[in-house]
Design an enzyme around this catalytic site. Sequence first.
Site, mmCIF file in Angstrom:
data_model
loop_
_atom_site.group_PDB
_atom_site.id
_atom_site.type_symbol
_atom_site.label_atom_id
_atom_site.label_comp_id
_atom_site.label_asym_id
_atom_site.label_seq_id
_atom_site.Cartn_x
_atom_site.Cartn_y
_atom_site.Cartn_z
ATOM 1 C CB SER A 58 24.531 -1.712 -38.773
ATOM 2 O OG SER A 58 25.160 -1.762 -40.017
ATOM 3 C CG ASP B 16 29.017 -4.691 -40.891
ATOM 4 O OD1 ASP B 16 28.800 -3.506 -41.192
ATOM 5 O OD2 ASP B 16 28.101 -5.501 -40.632
ATOM 6 C CG ASP C 19 28.396 -0.139 -41.855
ATOM 7 O OD1 ASP C 19 29.598 -0.439 -41.707
ATOM 8 O OD2 ASP C 19 27.479 -0.911 -41.515
ATOM 9 C CG ASP D 92 28.339 -2.279 -37.765
ATOM 10 O OD1 ASP D 92 28.171 -1.755 -38.881
ATOM 11 O OD2 ASP D 92 27.930 -3.434 -37.499
HETATM 12 MG MG MG Z 1 27.079 -2.549 -40.480
#
Ligand code: MG
Length: 456
Positions: free
Chosen positions: A96, A243, A239, A241
Site C-alpha cells: 500500500s 485504494d 497511494d 495501490d
Molecule cells: Mg492502500
Amino acid sequence: MGKLFGTNGIRGVVNESMTSDLALKIGLALGSTFQNGKILVGCDGRTSSQMLKSALISGLLSCGISVTDAGLAPTPAIQYAIKSLDFGGGVIITASHNPPEFNGIKVIDRDGVEVTPDIEKQIEKIYFTNNFKYVKWDNVGEYTVNNNINSFYLNGIIKHVNKNLIKKSSIKVILDPANGVGSLTTPFLLRKLGCKVVTINSHIDGFFPGRKPEPNEENLQTLKEAVVTSGSDIGIAHDGDADRVIFIDEKGEFHWGDISFALLIRKVLSEHDGGTVVTPIASSKLIEDVTTEMGGDLIITKVGSVTVARKLKEVNGLIGGEENGGIFYAPHQYVRDGAMGAALLIELISETEKTLSELIKELPKYYQVKKKIECPENIKNQVLLELKEQLKEYKINDLDGVKIWKGSGWLLIRPSGTEPLLRCYSEAPTKEEAEKISEWGLKMINSVLTRIKNGS
Ligand code: MG
C-alpha cells in the site's frame, strides 16, 4: 502459536521478514485450508512484487488450487474482480503506502473483503505446523492469466456515474498516482469519462522516484503547485495501490479525506433518499453533521479499513469513508476504492457546476491537529489505561484508544497498529481551540509516559 497477520495483512521488509520462502509457505498454508474453487492473485508495482507473487502462486498450485494471475493491478481492481467474477477468494501482493523496501500479502474473501481474523488464524496454524496438503502430480492446480482485470474494473466504476454529464463539463484534472498501480487505471478512467487529463508520477516504478506513496500533504507539494500552474479544476492523488484518493482544489489547497467524504455523503444520500454511513472514530465531526443533515444513520467503528468494509456490509450501508482518503461506495463494492471515489467527486463537480473549493466552503468548518508520540509497544496499554483514568470526568468513548469531548472540540489518543507510536488527534471549530486541546493532550501523554518509563 506465532502471528503473521497484522491490521492489514502481512507486511515486512523484503528479504528480511518478507521473503519468497514466506510467500511460498503462505501459498501452501492457504492452499491447504482453501476449499472454494479458483483464486485470483495480483500485485502492485513494487520491485519485489513479482518475486513474491510467483512464490505464493507455486504454493497454491502445489496444493491443487487453480490460480488466475491478474498481473499488476490496483488493490480495489483485484477485489472487484474476485467479487464479480465468482472467484473463491484472492491474494494481493502489496504494501500500500509503505516505503519501497516493504511488501505485504493480503488474503481476500470471495466477497472482495479481506478475510476474517478466524481464517487468518487457520492459515497461521497450518503455516507454523508445516501441515501442508500437497496433491499428487496429476492434481496440481491450473495456472491461467487474465489481462482484462483492470478494464473490467473500470467498466464497473463507469456504470455508477453519468458519463455524458461529466463529459459535457470537460473538467481538467491533474493526477498523481505515485508511480503506483493507479497509473494503469485512473488516467484511463478519467479520459473515458471525458475529463482533460494531465498526469505526473504516472508510470510504474517500484522505487517511487516521484514522491513517497503515502498521499499526505507533505508528499503532495508538487501536485499542489501543478494544479495551479496547469490551471486544473482538481488534483487527484492515490497511494501506492490506489485504494485511497486525496483531492487538491483548484486553488492548490490540500484537503483531508474527511472533506471529500462529507461532500460524497451529501451527494449519495440525497440520491438514495438517506442511507447508512460508516466511519472510524478518528473522523471529523463534519461526518456526523452532514449525515444528520441528510437524514442518514451514522455508525462509528474502530480505525481500520477492513473494519469499515465489514461493518458496511453487515449493516447494508451506503457509503463509508476515512480521513486518510478511503472511500467505500457499497453499490460498487464494500472495500475502499480510490478510482471510484474520484469518479463520484468528478460527477459531483459536473452536477453542481461549482468549483471544488466552492463546494468545500459550503461545509461546516473544523480544524484538526494530528500529532504522534513515540511509545514503546510494551507500555502502550498501560499508558492508555492511565490516560483513561485521568480523563474519566469527561464524556469518553474507548472503542479504539480514548476519545473525549472537551469544550466544543474533541481529543483522540490511540495506539498505532503498526508502529511504536501513539496518535494524538484533536479537532475544534477554531484553529486556536484545536491547538489548545492538542497541546493539553500531548502534555498529558508525555507526563504519563515519563512516569511509566521511570517505573513510578
Ligand atoms: Mg492502500
